[in-house]
Design a protein around this motif. Structure first.
Motif, mmCIF file in Angstrom:
data_model
loop_
_atom_site.group_PDB
_atom_site.id
_atom_site.type_symbol
_atom_site.label_atom_id
_atom_site.label_comp_id
_atom_site.label_asym_id
_atom_site.label_seq_id
_atom_site.Cartn_x
_atom_site.Cartn_y
_atom_site.Cartn_z
ATOM 1 N N PRO A 1 47.758 115.314 72.755
ATOM 2 C CA PRO A 1 46.608 115.440 73.663
ATOM 3 C C PRO A 1 46.722 114.427 74.802
ATOM 4 C CG PRO A 1 45.872 115.474 71.383
ATOM 5 C CD PRO A 1 47.329 115.115 71.357
ATOM 6 N N PRO A 2 46.281 114.777 75.996
ATOM 7 C CA PRO A 2 46.530 113.916 77.167
ATOM 8 C C PRO A 2 46.027 112.490 77.023
ATOM 9 C CG PRO A 2 44.945 115.673 77.675
ATOM 10 C CD PRO A 2 45.564 116.008 76.369
ATOM 11 N N PHE A 3 44.784 112.324 76.536
ATOM 12 C CA PHE A 3 44.242 110.971 76.420
ATOM 13 C C PHE A 3 44.956 110.171 75.339
ATOM 14 C CE2 PHE A 3 40.662 113.227 78.414
ATOM 15 C CZ PHE A 3 40.468 112.411 79.511
ATOM 16 N N VAL A 4 45.377 110.854 74.285
ATOM 17 C CA VAL A 4 46.116 110.176 73.215
ATOM 18 C C VAL A 4 47.459 109.680 73.754
ATOM 19 C CG1 VAL A 4 47.193 110.452 70.947
ATOM 20 C CG2 VAL A 4 44.985 111.536 71.418
ATOM 21 N N TYR A 5 48.139 110.542 74.498
ATOM 22 C CA TYR A 5 49.423 110.158 75.096
ATOM 23 C C TYR A 5 49.258 108.965 76.027
ATOM 24 C CZ TYR A 5 53.503 110.440 78.215
ATOM 25 O OH TYR A 5 54.609 110.151 78.967
ATOM 26 N N MET A 6 48.254 109.018 76.889
ATOM 27 C CA MET A 6 48.046 107.941 77.848
ATOM 28 C C MET A 6 47.725 106.630 77.143
ATOM 29 S SD MET A 6 45.935 110.245 80.590
ATOM 30 C CE MET A 6 45.824 109.139 81.990
ATOM 31 N N ASP A 7 46.889 106.701 76.131
ATOM 32 C CA ASP A 7 46.543 105.495 75.372
ATOM 33 C C ASP A 7 47.772 104.933 74.658
ATOM 34 O OD1 ASP A 7 44.458 103.639 74.320
ATOM 35 O OD2 ASP A 7 45.055 104.514 72.406
ATOM 36 N N MET A 8 48.592 105.836 74.099
ATOM 37 C CA MET A 8 49.804 105.388 73.412
ATOM 38 C C MET A 8 50.756 104.685 74.364
ATOM 39 S SD MET A 8 50.449 108.788 71.067
ATOM 40 C CE MET A 8 52.171 108.404 70.778
ATOM 41 N N VAL A 9 50.906 105.223 75.572
ATOM 42 C CA VAL A 9 51.808 104.624 76.548
ATOM 43 C C VAL A 9 51.314 103.232 76.942
ATOM 44 C CG1 VAL A 9 52.713 104.817 78.909
ATOM 45 C CG2 VAL A 9 52.628 106.839 77.438
ATOM 46 N N VAL A 10 50.002 103.098 77.163
ATOM 47 C CA VAL A 10 49.436 101.797 77.523
ATOM 48 C C VAL A 10 49.598 100.804 76.379
ATOM 49 C CG1 VAL A 10 47.303 100.571 78.077
ATOM 50 C CG2 VAL A 10 47.805 102.748 79.199
ATOM 51 N N GLN A 11 49.238 101.244 75.164
ATOM 52 C CA GLN A 11 49.280 100.343 74.010
ATOM 53 C C GLN A 11 50.698 99.947 73.610
ATOM 54 O OE1 GLN A 11 46.589 98.918 72.762
ATOM 55 N NE2 GLN A 11 45.319 100.103 74.185
ATOM 56 N N SER A 12 51.677 100.781 73.976
ATOM 57 C CA SER A 12 53.060 100.492 73.588
ATOM 58 C C SER A 12 53.679 99.368 74.407
ATOM 59 C CB SER A 12 53.917 101.756 73.741
ATOM 60 O OG SER A 12 54.081 102.085 75.116
ATOM 61 N N GLY A 13 52.980 98.962 75.474
ATOM 62 C CA GLY A 13 53.512 97.899 76.324
ATOM 63 C C GLY A 13 54.509 98.386 77.357
ATOM 64 N N THR A 14 54.612 99.695 77.542
ATOM 65 C CA THR A 14 55.505 100.248 78.570
ATOM 66 C C THR A 14 55.119 99.702 79.943
ATOM 67 O OG1 THR A 14 55.859 102.284 77.320
ATOM 68 C CG2 THR A 14 56.279 102.379 79.688
ATOM 69 N N SER A 15 56.099 99.249 80.682
ATOM 70 C CA SER A 15 55.847 98.700 82.011
ATOM 71 C C SER A 15 55.860 99.820 83.047
ATOM 72 C CB SER A 15 56.925 97.668 82.358
ATOM 73 O OG SER A 15 56.761 97.196 83.678
ATOM 74 N N PHE A 16 54.692 100.110 83.624
ATOM 75 C CA PHE A 16 54.561 101.103 84.688
ATOM 76 C C PHE A 16 53.299 100.763 85.476
ATOM 77 C CE2 PHE A 16 51.775 102.574 81.472
ATOM 78 C CZ PHE A 16 50.859 103.450 82.029
ATOM 79 N N ASP A 17 53.022 101.511 86.553
ATOM 80 C CA ASP A 17 51.964 101.097 87.464
ATOM 81 C C ASP A 17 50.752 102.014 87.508
ATOM 82 O OD1 ASP A 17 53.453 98.800 88.595
ATOM 83 O OD2 ASP A 17 54.787 100.373 89.342
ATOM 84 N N ALA A 18 50.927 103.298 87.246
ATOM 85 C CA ALA A 18 49.806 104.237 87.407
ATOM 86 C C ALA A 18 50.074 105.512 86.616
ATOM 87 C CB ALA A 18 49.602 104.582 88.881
ATOM 88 N N PHE A 19 48.999 106.244 86.372
ATOM 89 C CA PHE A 19 49.090 107.588 85.816
ATOM 90 C C PHE A 19 48.859 108.596 86.935
ATOM 91 C CE2 PHE A 19 47.945 105.628 81.630
ATOM 92 C CZ PHE A 19 49.001 106.155 80.895
ATOM 93 N N ALA A 20 49.389 109.788 86.763
ATOM 94 C CA ALA A 20 49.077 110.912 87.636
ATOM 95 C C ALA A 20 48.588 112.066 86.775
ATOM 96 C CB ALA A 20 50.303 111.338 88.438
#
Length: 491
Positions: free
Chosen positions: A343-362
């Motif tokens: 699910p989109p929000f689950v994916y986004m939360d996982m990416v943030v919580q994983s410590g992945t270095s990036f700048d923004a979502f689209a």
């Protein structure tokens, strides 16, 4: 769980539940659910007895045909009246939005229609033992509630957009458009682009660039980058990785390599592209749609690892541009039927919580086809789903915005894909876009809104959705977006 379907107070004998899916109290669509129409009822079978809601394409008099949800309801033997439950959900959404948006004062010209809608719904509930009468009252309530909710969302969006426009809230690249690399050499095509936008997105397709393993053909992209960089545009490029069949080289699809080798090959490709164009690209769409499109059936951990590695490759290649992780289908309907999706929000939360270095979502927002995630929604639903992204601690780009400028056939038939007030034409496309852009750009966390295709036939996901026709003549929508862009740049 059953929903009895009425039309004009009579039980319908024939009904196609287009775009239908079940969702739980968390808003996530339910897997292994079965939805079918039989004997006047939409029958929903799900794998557990927990409360659930039904969403489907539904006609509304004087408004059109849009995807609407019910509230979450418990199982029971007696069928629910679908007309009543859709009206209930819309009124509940209005109440919640008014609280969230702090719209408590009387809204001139709108309060009467809101009161009428509520009164009609109360009468429908009072007549619930007479399903025919209750359905007619609910239909009238839903009609007024939907009109009211649309006006409320548009008014709220315009108010906040005007406030943000008068402040230093927008950058030069806040509005842009995706282009077709094969058409950038056409003078009329590029002139139309420059007349409306200061930002452009250039697609990157791994399948075209590395058609043979280890052999990279950058000739087309080199030419495009040269043209665009001389125009002093804000240049975005990507997605660098998109795990769909048409974006992956044939040799890779046939290779049968494991995940570790796949990650290595992806890292090498990204490194080649980014190192070549690091000096001209301002934003990289690093990876796109991995929440829904997963050609190699990566598991959760592999999806996260591929997202992390892709972003790391961009930075390691020497680029200091903005790195963006793109998400598709904000309502997540695909999760019900697509294996190895998230699910989109689950994916986004996982990416943030994983410590992945990036700048923004689209976030991709497209409507106009009878396919999962592309059925039409109303403006209040759109505004509401965007608000859900506010708590995520990253800026948001709205990308690949598309709606048609004329009616199509097959999956593009409006009876199957959805209708907004009336059938599509150029003026109607422009009106929809103006409302959508003001709502999206009213959100303080939205950095930019980018349209999905400049001209008809240049690779857009929705037929006839370009801002230019096939002869590169402008549609009304291009003029509308051009004026909106100028109004944003003039403080």
């Amino acid at each position: 769980m059953k929903f009895q379907v009425f039309r004009d107070g009579k039980v319908v004998e024939d009904f196609t539940p287009s775009g239908a899916y079940l969702f739980g109290t968390d808003g996530i669509s339910i897997r292994r659910a079965k939805i079918a129409f039989s004997d006047g009822c939409v029958e929903c079978v799900r794998p557990n007895p927990e409360t659930a809601g039904l969403a489907l394409l539904w006609p509304i008099q004087d408004f059109g045909k849009i995807l609407l949800p019910t509230t979450c309801l418990p199982e029971r033997e007696r069928p629910y009246i679908l007309n009543v439950e859709l009206a209930r959900a819309k009124l509940m959404q209005i109440t919640n939005r008014r609280e969230d948006w702090s719209f408590f004062d009387n809204l001139e010209g709108l309060e009467e229609i809101a009161k009428q809608s509520q009164d009609l719904f109360v009468k429908a509930i009072q007549c619930i033992k007479d399903p025919s009468k209750a359905s007619r009252l609910a239909d009238a309530s839903l009609r007024k509630a939907t009109i009211y909710s649309e006006k409320l969302a548009v008014r709220q969006g315009k108010s906040l957009f005007d406030k943000r426009r008068k402040s230093p809230g927008f950058g030069r690249g806040c509005m842009g458009c995706r282009v077709d690399p094969d058409l950038l050499t056409k003078p009329q095509y590029i002139d139309r682009l420059l007349g409306a936008f200061a930002s452009v997105t250039l697609p990157i397709n791994w399948a075209r660039i590395e058609s043979r393993q280890g052999h990279f053909d950058f000739s087309l992209i080199d030419s495009c980058m040269g043209i665009l960089s001389r125009k002093k545009l804000v240049i975005s490029a990507g997605p660098l990785l998109h795990f769909t069949e048409d974006h992956l080289p044939e040799w890779l699809l046939r290779s049968g390599v494991g995940f570790e080798k796949m990650r290595e090959l992806a890292y090498q490709f990204i490194s080649k592209v980014v190192a070549r164009y690091a000096g001209v690209v301002h934003r990289w769409y690093v990876i796109s749609g991995l929440n829904a499109f997963n050609q190699f059936n990566f598991n959760f951990e592999q999806i996260l690892e591929m997202t992390r590695a892709a972003n790391m490759a961009v930075r390691a290649a020497g680029s200091r541009a903005v790195r963006i992780v793109e998400v598709t289908s904000p309502w997540g309907e695909y999760y019900a039927t697509t294996p190895n999706s998230i699910p989109p929000f689950v994916y986004m939360d996982m990416v943030v919580q994983s410590g992945t270095s990036f700048d923004a979502f689209a976030l991709q927002v497209r409507f106009g086809r009878d396919e999962v995630g592309l059925h039409l929604r109303d403006m209040m639903q759109i505004s509401s789903i965007l608000d859900c992204f506010a708590p995520i601690a990253k800026p948001l780009y709205i990308t690949d915005v598309e709606v048609p400028s004329k009616n199509g056939k097959g999956k593009s038939d409006v009876e199957l894909a959805g209708v907004w007030h009336r059938r599509w034409d150029q003026a109607h496309q422009g009106q929809w876009l103006e409302r959508f852009y003001k709502i999206a750009m009213s959100k303080p966390f939205v950095e930019a809104v980018n349209y999905g295709c400049l001209a008809d036939g240049d690779g857009g996901a929705i037929g006839n959705s370009g801002l230019l026709n096939h002869e590169f003549e402008p549609k009304e929508s291009l003029e509308i977006l051009g004026k909106l862009h100028l109004s944003v740049l003039r403080k």
